[in-house]
Design an enzyme around this catalytic site. Structure first.
Site, PDB file in Angstrom:
ATOM      1  N   SER A   1      19.589 -17.903  13.991  1.00 45.32           N
ATOM      2  CA  SER A   1      20.989 -18.157  13.665  1.00 45.32           C
ATOM      3  C   SER A   1      21.842 -16.898  13.656  1.00 45.32           C
ATOM      4  CB  SER A   1      21.095 -18.857  12.309  1.00 45.32           C
ATOM      5  OG  SER A   1      20.409 -20.092  12.315  1.00 45.32           O
TER       6      SER A   1
ATOM      7  N   HIS B   1      24.144 -15.403   9.051  1.00 45.69           N
ATOM      8  CA  HIS B   1      25.227 -15.947   9.868  1.00 45.69           C
ATOM      9  C   HIS B   1      26.424 -14.995   9.898  1.00 45.69           C
ATOM     10  CE1 HIS B   1      23.824 -20.435   9.538  1.00 45.69           C
ATOM     11  NE2 HIS B   1      22.846 -19.603   9.879  1.00 45.69           N
TER      12      HIS B   1
END
Length: 296
Positions: free
Chosen positions: A201, A247
């Site tokens: 991610s 993220h």
């Protein structure tokens, strides 16, 4: 900003179109890099081409052969398969996922990002703080749940393909790896040292940030990118068991590197592009050293 500049007096300092020298322009052919005006530019899959390159011709008075080699928007070499590296990255992630399912649990334990384990009062024997810096990299290719790898690989395909075509393979790979490392470093710095994190991610959000820079560079509609980014961030901060640190770290690094790669001045392009990657890597190393000192 580029369009506004065309109406100012200093616009006369812009190079003239190679076919219409009296017309100043800031647009260049993405293949031969000759300046072209709006009447001459031909829409291409990435950027714009001059009429000669679009027709497959080589102008007799054009630039030197080295300058006429096909180049991506960021100055990379145009490849026969512009998505090859994206396919390879997906293949690596899938291969590691299969290994996680087939091998003993100890394999997964060695791949995930973890700061220090086991927790007190036991003596830690593993983790990044114990010298296992490789976990900052291996975590980027490790998934345990099918939905996790499925979502990330779909995102990698749709975001990575256009970026690989626009940047070229070497720049695209640098963007992917450095963004992923930035996500890992922020997760290591801010997250609990005894909580394991894994997944691509961080690198995927890095591609997201670079995609925003690419859309801005092409003067395309930013609204779809902004909407998708907002939805992704809402999902990041409202769902449990998601490393928001990875993220955010990947997103910030990817946006910065993508902007540098797509807006670097032509005369210092390589220096600025790879220099931005090196600068982010220095920050990653500094953050990792700082957190290690805190934990040890």
């Amino acid at each position: 900003m580029d369009h506004a500049a065309a109406g100012r007096p200093d616009a006369q300092n812009l190079p003239g179109c190679y076919r219409h020298p009296d017309r100043g322009t800031g647009i260049r052919c993405t293949r031969c890099e000759r300046p072209i005006c709006t009447d001459c530019m031909v829409n291409a899959s990435v950027g714009f081409h001059c009429p000669d390159c679009a027709a497959g011709r080589t102008g007799g008075s054009g630039p030197a052969p080295a300058a006429s080699r096909p180049r991506t928007l960021a100055g990379g070499t145009v490849a026969a398969d512009p998505h090859l590296l994206t396919k390879i990255l997906i293949g690596i992630n899938v291969a590691v996922f299969i290994a996680v399912q087939a091998l003993p649990a100890s394999f997964l334990g060695d791949m995930v990002l973890i700061g220090r384990w086991p927790p007190a009062p036991y003596v830690p024997t593993e983790g990044v703080a114990e010298g296992e810096w490789y976990r900052l990299v291996t975590t980027m290719f490790t998934h345990e749940e099918i939905w996790h790898i499925g979502f990330n690989m779909i995102s990698l395909w749709f975001l990575g393909g256009p970026l690989e075509a626009a940047l070229g393979r070497s720049r695209y790979l640098a963007l992917y790896l450095v963004s992923g490392l930035a996500g890992s470093a922020l997760a290591y710095l801010v997250g609990s040292p005894t909580t394991a994190t894994l997944g691509a991610s961080g690198a995927i959000f890095g591609l997201f940030g670079a995609t925003a820079a690419l859309v801005r560079r092409l003067n395309a509609d930013m609204r779809p990118v902004v909407i998708l980014l907002v939805i992704s961030l809402i999902f990041t901060f409202t769902r449990g068991n998601i490393s928001w640190q990875a993220h955010v770290g990947g997103l910030v690094a990817g946006a910065a590197i993508g902007y540098a790669m797509l807006h670097a001045p032509r005369e210092r392009r390589t220096l600025v592009q790879y220099g931005s990657c090196a600068l982010v890597l220095v920050v990653v190393i500094g953050v990792t050293l700082l957190r290690t000192a805190q934990l040890t």
